[in-house]
Write an enzyme that holds these catalytic residues in place. Structure first.
Site: not given
Ligand code: ZN
Length: 659
Positions: A437-438, A444
């Protein structure tokens, strides 16, 4: 900080008098504020990962000055005029799309901050903001005070079923008060295990009642949030109307991906409709199990977590401890990097940089031409000086400078357990998901190709779309072809057995119907409260207030489980009344739909052996990660997926497939 603040202020003064061009006005302003925010970003980062008394003192001494600078900047009408002048100038039409977006965002934020209001309305607007801020603070103080006011010490006859570590903490709490027995309270680490594990039904009922009536008319009058809720809603509506919107929900959605309250409400109702049969099935199973196996009939609100935990344990007998042995750190990191290298056509290699702790590692990301495109720090283990949870922060954002491209840098922070006994660190499957997730947020930030800082990477991305890349990455942790390459039993060296993986997948979707409806209930309540609620409409018939009336209506529509009539959920719904989630609670489900649907393109284009398709990865990189905030998230999604988002993939991933 003092020097940087002074420099930034003089840059602002110069910008106020500059010609309204990108070169003379926006550029110097960006340079000065970037210097300030980068330096402060480092201070904040250290405050989060290496909190010492000296640093905390220095941080707290600077914080008000930094906050004040940003507040002033947001209220600076000379700058607002200058942005408008630039927007109206011939130069604006010729700006690159990213810069036009930046300009639009700047003007929008000024407008939403009240900059365009006529002078006679400004004092009222400011008074509303001030009162709302203090009402929010009071709301959460009331919840906190009401939470902390209750505790219960019990004897040995009432603790059956509770795990060792919970009992040890409860014992210690009682000892602190000089009492025999075990002390429980309403804070999550004490409350949740009681609801899940305590065999004593009356104990669960007592704690449930205390928790569900916090900050309501059942407790101390000075902690009752009922009048605050109505006042907050009234002021939010007035605030929205001053700015030219019919209601607060419309105002809240202006900088978000969702367009209108109706669109959000339709989305939630559609999802509720589809999840309902599964929620009904979940509930029927749970009721039958509770009746026959536990003798709980009827099943009460304070039995739900308890019966669910017993059913879960009976159905999917495996422990986190067992799974953990298959996920040693080197294997997990290598597997995650391998996946990212294949999908996004980059190379990740360990590098070196000065850092804040010996545990920290530093990596370079290069493109296929060997050019350095991003770098990241990774700080995996829990420490006393590190705040809880896991998070990604940008240290440096990508932008074009006169000297060339400024390479972005990210911090990835987690709180996993460190290596012990000469073995590598072992991660639970949940921790592996957190890491993915991180890293999704990190990619991004790092794989952006935008050259203007304000919309590069996650900067300027709509709030309800910012979790797309992070939740998207989580999906790979449920992909057998990916996972099997990242596992290796710490002692035997064997990969994760397929049968264990299948049980993990089944357990993931346990009661997903019920969980989905619960989230929808909160989200629909929040959205309707801020779009339909009419503070002027007569006295509420309900003792708990008009908001509770609306919640009852929402429950009649979407819920399969109705809590007792005395439940005062709104009175402690801090997300919405004291946090940033007002008319925004839907974004949890919204982002999940986007990330699941984006991922479904990988499922459609999967290679024959089940491996993820690199061409789809490159497309995700180019259409989502690379463009960052430089265009609307809805456009980026369509460009990647080739159509509008659909909820089908999320339902499928949650095991909710229509018969
Ligand atoms: Zn998040």
């Amino acid at each position: 900080m003092t020097q940087l603040l002074a420099e930034a202020r003089s840059a602002v003064h110069a910008a106020e008098r500059a010609r309204a061009t990108w070169q003379d006005f926006v550029q110097p302003l960006e340079d000065a504020t970037e210097r300030l925010s980068r330096a402060w970003g480092q201070v904040e980062h250290l405050h989060g990962v290496l909190d010492s008394p000296a640093l905390r003192e220095a941080y707290n001494a600077s914080l008000p000055h930094v906050t004040q600078f940003w507040t002033e900047l947001g209220q600076n009408l000379r700058l607002f005029e200058k942005y408008r002048e630039l927007q109206a100038s011939p130069e604006a039409a010729g700006l690159a799309p990213a810069r036009r977006k930046l300009l639009e965002n700047a003007l929008r934020d000024f407008r939403l901050g009240g900059a365009e209001l006529p002078a006679e309305l400004k004092p009222r607007y400011a008074a509303i903001q001030e009162e709302l801020a203090s009402l929010s603070a009071k709301f959460s103080e009331n919840v906190l005070d009401a939470t902390n006011a209750f505790s219960l010490v019990v004897g040995e006859e009432r603790i059956a079923g509770l795990p060792e570590d919970v009992l040890a903490a409860a014992r210690e709490a009682a000892e602190k008060d000089g009492k025999p027995g075990w002390k429980f309270n309403l804070q999550m680490p004490s409350y949740l295990p009681v609801m899940q594990y305590a065999d004593d039904r009356a104990l669960r009922e007592t704690l449930y009642w205390e928790s569900a009536t916090r900050a309501s008319e059942f407790g101390k009058p000075e902690w009752d949030n009922t009048p605050l809720i109505e006042r907050i809603l009234r002021l939010r509506k007035e605030d929205a109307q001053l700015l030219g919107y019919a209601n607060f929900a419309q105002l809240s959605l202006v900088p978000k991906m969702a367009q209108t309250p109706e669109q959000v409400i339709d989305f939630l109702r559609d999802l509720a409709h589809r999840a309902r049969p599964f929620a009904e099935r979940d509930l029927a199973e749970l009721r039958a199990f509770a009746r026959t196996e536990l003798g709980l009939d009827p099943l009460q609100s304070w039995d739900l977590a308890y019966a669910s935990e017993k059913l879960r344990a009976q159905r999917y007998a495996f422990s986190d401890q067992e799974v953990k042995q298959y996920f040693p750190e080197p294997q997990v990191l290598a597997g995650m990097f391998q996946l990212v290298q294949t999908l996004y056509q980059v190379a990740i290699s360990e590098s070196a940089a000065e850092s804040w702790h010996a545990d920290v590692r530093f990596f370079d990301i290069r493109n296929l031409r060997g050019e350095l495109i991003g770098r990241f720090f990774i700080d995996l283990y829990a420490r006393e000086t590190k705040r809880g949870g896991a998070w990604m922060d940008g240290a440096i954002s990508r932008r074009r400078r006169e000297s060339g491209i400024q390479v972005p840098v990210a911090y990835l922070n987690c709180n996993f357990s460190r290596p012990i006994g000469g073995k590598p660190a072992l991660f639970t499957h949940d921790e592996v998901i957190t890491l993915f997730h991180e890293f999704g947020h990190g990619l991004h930030h790092l794989l952006t190709r935008v050259e203007d800082l304000g919309v590069a990477g996650i900067n300027g991305v709509e709030w309800d779309a910012v979790e797309l890349p992070s939740q998207f990455m989580e999906n790979f942790c449920w992909e057998w072809q990916v996972l099997k390459h990242m596992t290796r039993h710490v002692d035997t060296g064997e990969a994760l057995p397929r049968a264990l993986f299948d049980r993990m997948v089944a357990a993931k979707n346990f009661q997903s119907g019920l969980a989905t409806l619960r989230q929808i209930e909160f989200a629909l309540f929040d959205m309707r409260l801020h779009s339909e609620f009419d503070p002027a409409a007569g006295r509420p018939a309900h003792a708990g207030g008009a908001a509770l009336e609306l919640l009852d209506e929402v429950r009649r529509e979407v819920a399969v489980l109705t809590p007792p009539a005395w439940n005062r959920f709104p009175n402690s719904f801090s997300h919405v009344f004291a946090g940033g989630y007002a008319a925004g609670y839907y974004s949890y489900k919204w982002a999940e739909v986007l990330s699941a649907d984006a991922y479904s393109l990988f499922e459609e284009n999967r290679a024959e052996d089940g491996a993820p398709d690199p061409a789809t990865g490159v497309r995700f990189r180019d259409e989502i990660l690379a463009v960052g905030g430089s265009r609307p998230a809805a456009e980026s999604f369509r460009a990647f997926r080739g159509r509008e988002p659909s909820v089908d993939a999320l339902l499928r991933h949650s095991g909710m497939i229509p018969a």
